[in-house]
Design an enzyme around this catalytic site. Structure first.
Site, mmCIF file in Angstrom:
data_model
loop_
_atom_site.group_PDB
_atom_site.id
_atom_site.type_symbol
_atom_site.label_atom_id
_atom_site.label_comp_id
_atom_site.label_asym_id
_atom_site.label_seq_id
_atom_site.Cartn_x
_atom_site.Cartn_y
_atom_site.Cartn_z
ATOM 1 C CB SER A 265 44.737 38.717 6.664
ATOM 2 O OG SER A 265 44.953 39.453 5.471
ATOM 3 C CE1 TYR B 10 40.608 37.097 3.217
ATOM 4 C CE2 TYR B 10 41.491 39.225 2.564
ATOM 5 C CZ TYR B 10 41.656 38.000 3.165
ATOM 6 O OH TYR B 10 42.865 37.673 3.723
#
Length: 324
Positions: A144, A157
């Site tokens: 990501s 996260y």
């Protein structure tokens, strides 16, 4: 490994029951691979296996919580019992919780870390010895863009994505004397997948996928490409690279502006909190695509957005260069 085809190769994919993971499973199935699919929920996993078999790949599902090292060991043992080797392992399983840090239950934040960071760690720990024994193999990580820039109001996260990036770059150094063993990292932007629908939300916001989100099938194609021709680090599209570049030039401005926007939205919205799929397996839909705010953009619209982002990047760069 550098190959024009992966036909007959053994591929392990985690988080394969929905979103990018499901799209990735289908992409490898089209190559005629032998797929070992892993996810926590058996119903979604069974559906993924059936979809891949219809495409043409051979597939089995092994229920696995990647945050549990013993379950990851079991996943590897079952794979080796079936095929005797692992050619490509795709780390993809991940979860997300959004909201004010102190308002997200600590057990939820802990599990985000366990699933994302420890999950990738557990998988790498079991498969690298196999690669070394075989003297070849590819570990592909769906990291990501969050590995380069924080996601506002998603602190746990963000911690995991920065951690995965650092861990995998370190491991790339450790295997630098192994010419046929590769660790390849992909850094995609937000996806038009079910991942957002399954995430935990403590912000009062019922998020829908924004119009600039990437197509999960495009991301899956990039993961497949890395399995065939490994590169250490790759941005799958122009927007992912541009977001990272914008953050490089003006990190405080970008993060503070995004955070201010989130605070403003949170004042207007009051959706109920949900722990999503953090502590339990993902519920329906077990599909690739999630709900979007606006109709899906055509490629020309996305190109226009990219040009707009480039213009913003130039402005940010000029401001950053003008600072002391």
């Amino acid at each position: 490994m550098k190959s024009e085809t992966l036909t007959g190769k053994t591929i392990v994919i985690t988080g394969a029951s929905s979103g990018v993971g499901l799209a990735t499973a289908e992409a490898f199935a089209e190559e005629g691979c032998h797929l070992i699919l892993a996810a926590r929920g058996e119903a979604g996993l069974d559906a993924a296996v059936e979809r891949c078999r219809k495409i043409g790949g051979t597939a089995v599902g092994i229920p696995t919580d990647v945050s549990d090292y013993a379950q990851v060991q079991h996943l590897l043992a079952e794979t080796l019992a079936r095929t005797g080797r692992v050619d490509v392992w795709v780390n993809n399983a991940g979860v997300m919780a959004s909201g004010k840090f102190e308002e997200i239950p600590i057990d939820v934040s802990h599990q985000v870390v366990k699933t994302n960071l420890f999950g990738y760690m557990n998988c790498a720990h079991v498969v690298l010895p196999v690669f070394k024994s075989q003297q070849e193999g590819v570990l592909v990580n769906n990291v990501s863009i969050g590995g380069f820039m924080p996601a506002p109001y998603s602190s746990a996260y963000s911690a995991t994505k920065f951690g995965i990036k650092g861990m995998m770059e370190c491991l790339q150094g450790e295997i630098s004397n192994e010419p046929d063993i590769h660790i390849a990292n992909l850094y995609p932007q937000i996806q038009r997948s079910t991942g957002n629908m399954h995430s935990a939300k403590y912000s009062g916001l019922d998020f829908k996928v924004p119009p600039f989100a990437a197509d999960p099938k495009d991301t899956a194609a990039q993961l497949l490409s890395l399995a065939k021709n490994p590169k250490k680090n790759k941005f799958p599209d122009f927007n992912s690279w541009l977001l990272k570049t914008m953050h490089d030039f003006a990190p405080n401005l970008l993060v503070n502006t995004a955070s201010a926007g989130m605070r403003l939205l949170m004042k207007w919205k009051d959706a109920p909190s949900t722990e999503g799929n953090i502590l339990t397996p993902s519920k329906d839909p077990h599909e690739i695509y999630g709900e979007s705010i606006l109709p899906v953009q055509v490629k020309s619209s996305k190109l226009a957005l990219g040009v707009g982002l480039a213009f913003v990047a130039i402005l940010l760069a000029s401001k950053a260069s003008g600072k002391d």
